[in-house]
Scaffold this motif. Structure first.
Motif, PDB file in Angstrom:
ATOM      1  N   ALA A   1      -6.189  51.278 -74.758  1.00 26.18           N
ATOM      2  CA  ALA A   1      -5.594  52.544 -74.316  1.00 26.18           C
ATOM      3  C   ALA A   1      -5.272  52.416 -72.838  1.00 26.18           C
ATOM      4  CB  ALA A   1      -6.564  53.700 -74.563  1.00 26.18           C
ATOM      5  N   ALA A   2      -4.260  51.629 -72.514  1.00 30.99           N
ATOM      6  CA  ALA A   2      -4.033  51.236 -71.125  1.00 30.99           C
ATOM      7  C   ALA A   2      -2.587  51.318 -70.677  1.00 30.99           C
ATOM      8  CB  ALA A   2      -4.563  49.817 -70.910  1.00 30.99           C
ATOM      9  N   GLY A   3      -1.711  51.975 -71.449  1.00 30.51           N
ATOM     10  CA  GLY A   3      -0.324  52.067 -71.037  1.00 30.51           C
ATOM     11  C   GLY A   3       0.304  50.698 -70.844  1.00 30.51           C
ATOM     12  N   GLY A   4       1.061  50.542 -69.734  1.00 28.98           N
ATOM     13  CA  GLY A   4       1.706  49.272 -69.456  1.00 28.98           C
ATOM     14  C   GLY A   4       0.723  48.137 -69.248  1.00 28.98           C
ATOM     15  N   SER A   5      -0.479  48.431 -68.762  1.00 27.00           N
ATOM     16  CA  SER A   5      -1.502  47.393 -68.583  1.00 27.00           C
ATOM     17  C   SER A   5      -1.907  46.798 -69.924  1.00 27.00           C
ATOM     18  CB  SER A   5      -2.741  47.972 -67.889  1.00 27.00           C
ATOM     19  OG  SER A   5      -2.424  48.479 -66.613  1.00 27.00           O
ATOM     20  N   GLY A   6      -1.746  47.586 -70.983  1.00 29.28           N
ATOM     21  CA  GLY A   6      -2.112  47.113 -72.305  1.00 29.28           C
ATOM     22  C   GLY A   6      -1.260  45.952 -72.779  1.00 29.28           C
ATOM     23  N   THR A   7      -0.057  45.808 -72.219  1.00 29.03           N
ATOM     24  CA  THR A   7       0.797  44.682 -72.601  1.00 29.03           C
ATOM     25  C   THR A   7       0.096  43.364 -72.313  1.00 29.03           C
ATOM     26  OG1 THR A   7       2.766  45.996 -72.104  1.00 29.03           O
ATOM     27  CG2 THR A   7       3.057  43.605 -72.258  1.00 29.03           C
ATOM     28  N   GLY A   8      -0.651  43.323 -71.199  1.00 29.67           N
ATOM     29  CA  GLY A   8      -1.407  42.118 -70.879  1.00 29.67           C
ATOM     30  C   GLY A   8      -2.498  41.834 -71.889  1.00 29.67           C
TER      31      GLY A   8
ATOM     32  N   ASP B   1      -0.675  47.340 -64.682  1.00 31.31           N
ATOM     33  CA  ASP B   1      -1.150  46.045 -64.187  1.00 31.31           C
ATOM     34  C   ASP B   1      -1.391  45.119 -65.382  1.00 31.31           C
ATOM     35  OD1 ASP B   1      -2.374  43.877 -62.980  1.00 31.31           O
ATOM     36  OD2 ASP B   1      -3.623  45.093 -61.648  1.00 31.31           O
ATOM     37  N   GLU B   2      -0.313  44.508 -65.848  1.00 35.15           N
ATOM     38  CA  GLU B   2      -0.410  43.628 -67.016  1.00 35.15           C
ATOM     39  C   GLU B   2      -1.342  42.449 -66.772  1.00 35.15           C
ATOM     40  OE1 GLU B   2       3.224  42.365 -68.788  1.00 35.15           O
ATOM     41  OE2 GLU B   2       4.239  44.283 -68.437  1.00 35.15           O
ATOM     42  N   ALA B   3      -1.281  41.894 -65.571  1.00 33.81           N
ATOM     43  CA  ALA B   3      -2.091  40.708 -65.275  1.00 33.81           C
ATOM     44  C   ALA B   3      -3.580  41.009 -65.417  1.00 33.81           C
ATOM     45  CB  ALA B   3      -1.778  40.206 -63.870  1.00 33.81           C
ATOM     46  N   ARG B   4      -4.025  42.130 -64.848  1.00 31.76           N
ATOM     47  CA  ARG B   4      -5.447  42.475 -64.941  1.00 31.76           C
ATOM     48  C   ARG B   4      -5.812  42.878 -66.378  1.00 31.76           C
ATOM     49  NH1 ARG B   4      -9.780  43.457 -61.697  1.00 31.76           N
ATOM     50  NH2 ARG B   4     -11.179  45.186 -62.221  1.00 31.76           N
ATOM     51  N   GLY B   5      -4.879  43.516 -67.070  1.00 26.36           N
ATOM     52  CA  GLY B   5      -5.128  43.845 -68.468  1.00 26.36           C
ATOM     53  C   GLY B   5      -5.391  42.596 -69.286  1.00 26.36           C
ATOM     54  N   LYS B   6      -4.650  41.543 -69.004  1.00 27.16           N
ATOM     55  CA  LYS B   6      -4.842  40.286 -69.721  1.00 27.16           C
ATOM     56  C   LYS B   6      -6.179  39.653 -69.362  1.00 27.16           C
ATOM     57  CE  LYS B   6      -2.795  35.782 -70.679  1.00 27.16           C
ATOM     58  NZ  LYS B   6      -1.756  34.767 -70.330  1.00 27.16           N
ATOM     59  N   VAL B   7      -6.544  39.675 -68.079  1.00 32.61           N
ATOM     60  CA  VAL B   7      -7.813  39.087 -67.634  1.00 32.61           C
ATOM     61  C   VAL B   7      -8.991  39.754 -68.339  1.00 32.61           C
ATOM     62  CG1 VAL B   7      -9.380  38.896 -65.666  1.00 32.61           C
ATOM     63  CG2 VAL B   7      -6.970  38.274 -65.404  1.00 32.61           C
TER      64      VAL B   7
END
Length: 381
Positions: free
Chosen positions: A256-263, A234-240
């Protein structure tokens, strides 16, 4: 001599004896070539991953690299990557393909219940990463055809915490996690241990920012704090979440968030004067932002080397199943200190070298998810 060579010699001998007895020496030569082709086809390997896939630039990709490194040395081997869109269906995804492969690599906590599938397919080898096989009662079990590795992520998180505390300019640092699975909570607690260690021993005064709205709940139902996305894709929530932490003044985020870390990376790139500490693998290349790089360093969990090691043992016929905790003493945890792959001050690099040796020697034991102690009272603090 590897099992392949033994099999080849035995197969060829049987064919030769049988065919020569019939006066067919030339046919025996042809059969031997066919046998070599069969044996040299190599291991058929599959890897089943979470929705972020083998190109997530982090956890899954590092496991996949171990397979690629093995195939580079054994070109007859092959790999098939399966991206499971729903983590709840991960075991079913393995069941669908298990008959077609010699080895299946399973990276992730979601594969703990692979036990029945492994027991029903004793000729297939499984490499399980980040979790041990579980019995019906939820306790760990050991299986002859499963090599299960977990890591002391808290050690690598500890090094990240020291780096963050020594490099912050605002005096505020934070952890961003995917889901509060034990390996991720290990990173979090290790990070908090490292910050506390630096404050107590290295002259720093860093504050850890945890936002209650994003606190994680671990597998025991315990509130572990931190800042959690709740998913790894969840890139969007990672960015938020990263933006919220930056808004609170944090200028170093351990992600340490996998794909969510991209956000989270994107949020830091859009900010000024902020940094990321990468996780699982060297993420320096992902930190490029024009003429600057936002990655200070990366905490390491060396999965590729250990997947590669096990594939070699399977290939040689010396594989032994079991459950293993991998730590600094096997170079399975650590942090990037190589020139050109980090942007740490010399004093920080010196402190990290000393901390690694202390952890490796057992003089410091950072807190983990299931430790009897916490980030404020761990041995060596």
């Amino acid at each position: 001599m590897s099992w392949k060579k033994v099999l080849l010699l035995a197969f060829a001998l049987v064919l030769t004896v049988g065919l020569v007895a019939c006066g067919a020496g030339e046919a025996a030569d042809d059969a031997l070539q066919d046998a070599e082709a069969i044996v040299e086809d190599g291991l058929r390997i599959a890897i089943v991953t979470s929705p972020s896939g083998v190109d997530d630039g982090s956890f899954n990709q590092n496991n996949y690299k171990g397979i690629e490194d093995f195939i580079a040395e054994n070109p007859g081997a092959s790999v098939h990557a399966v991206r499971e869109p729903e983590m709840d269906n991960s075991i079913a995804a393995v069941e669908q393909i298990v008959a077609d492969y010699d080895v299946i690599v399973l990276p992730g906590f979601q594969f703990g219940t692979i036990t029945e599938v492994a027991e029903n397919n004793p000729d297939t080898k499984f490499i399980l990463v980040d979790i041990f096989p579980q019995g019906e009662d939820g306790d760990s079990v050991e299986l002859d055809n499963v090599y299960a590795m977990t890591f002391a992520e808290q050690e690598s998180g500890f090094f990240a915490g020291i780096a963050a505390a020594m490099q912050t300019e605002t005096g505020k640092v934070a952890f961003v996690g995917g889901a509060a699975f034990p390996p991720v909570v290990n990173y979090q607690f290790g990070f908090e241990s490292g910050v506390n260690y630096a404050n107590a021993n290295l002259g720093t005064d860093a504050e850890i920012i945890n936002l209650a709205a994003y606190a994680g709940t671990d597998v025991r139902g315990v509130d572990v704090g931190g800042n959690y996305v709740g998913a790894f894709n969840d890139e969007a929530r990672g960015k938020v979440i990263a933006e919220a932490l930056l808004g609170e003044g944090a200028d170093v985020l351990f992600v340490a968030a996998g794909g969510s870390g991209t956000g989270a990376f994107t949020a830091v790139k859009e900010a000024e004067g902020a940094w990321v500490i990468g996780c699982d693998v060297d993420q320096f290349d992902q930190g490029v932002d024009g003429d600057r790089n936002i990655v200070l360093t990366s905490a390491l969990k060396v999965m590729d080397l250990n997947v590669y090691r096990q594939l070699n043992l399977i290939n040689e016929g010396t594989f032994i199943g079991g459950n293993f905790l991998l730590q600094a003493d096997t170079d399975s945890t650590g942090i990037v200190t190589a020139p050109g792959r980090q942007q740490l001050d010399p004093d920080t690099l010196t402190a990290l070298t000393e901390a690694f040796e202390a952890v490796k020697a057992g003089n410091i034991t950072p807190a983990g998810n299931f430790s009897d102690f916490g980030p404020t009272d761990f041995p060596g603090l």
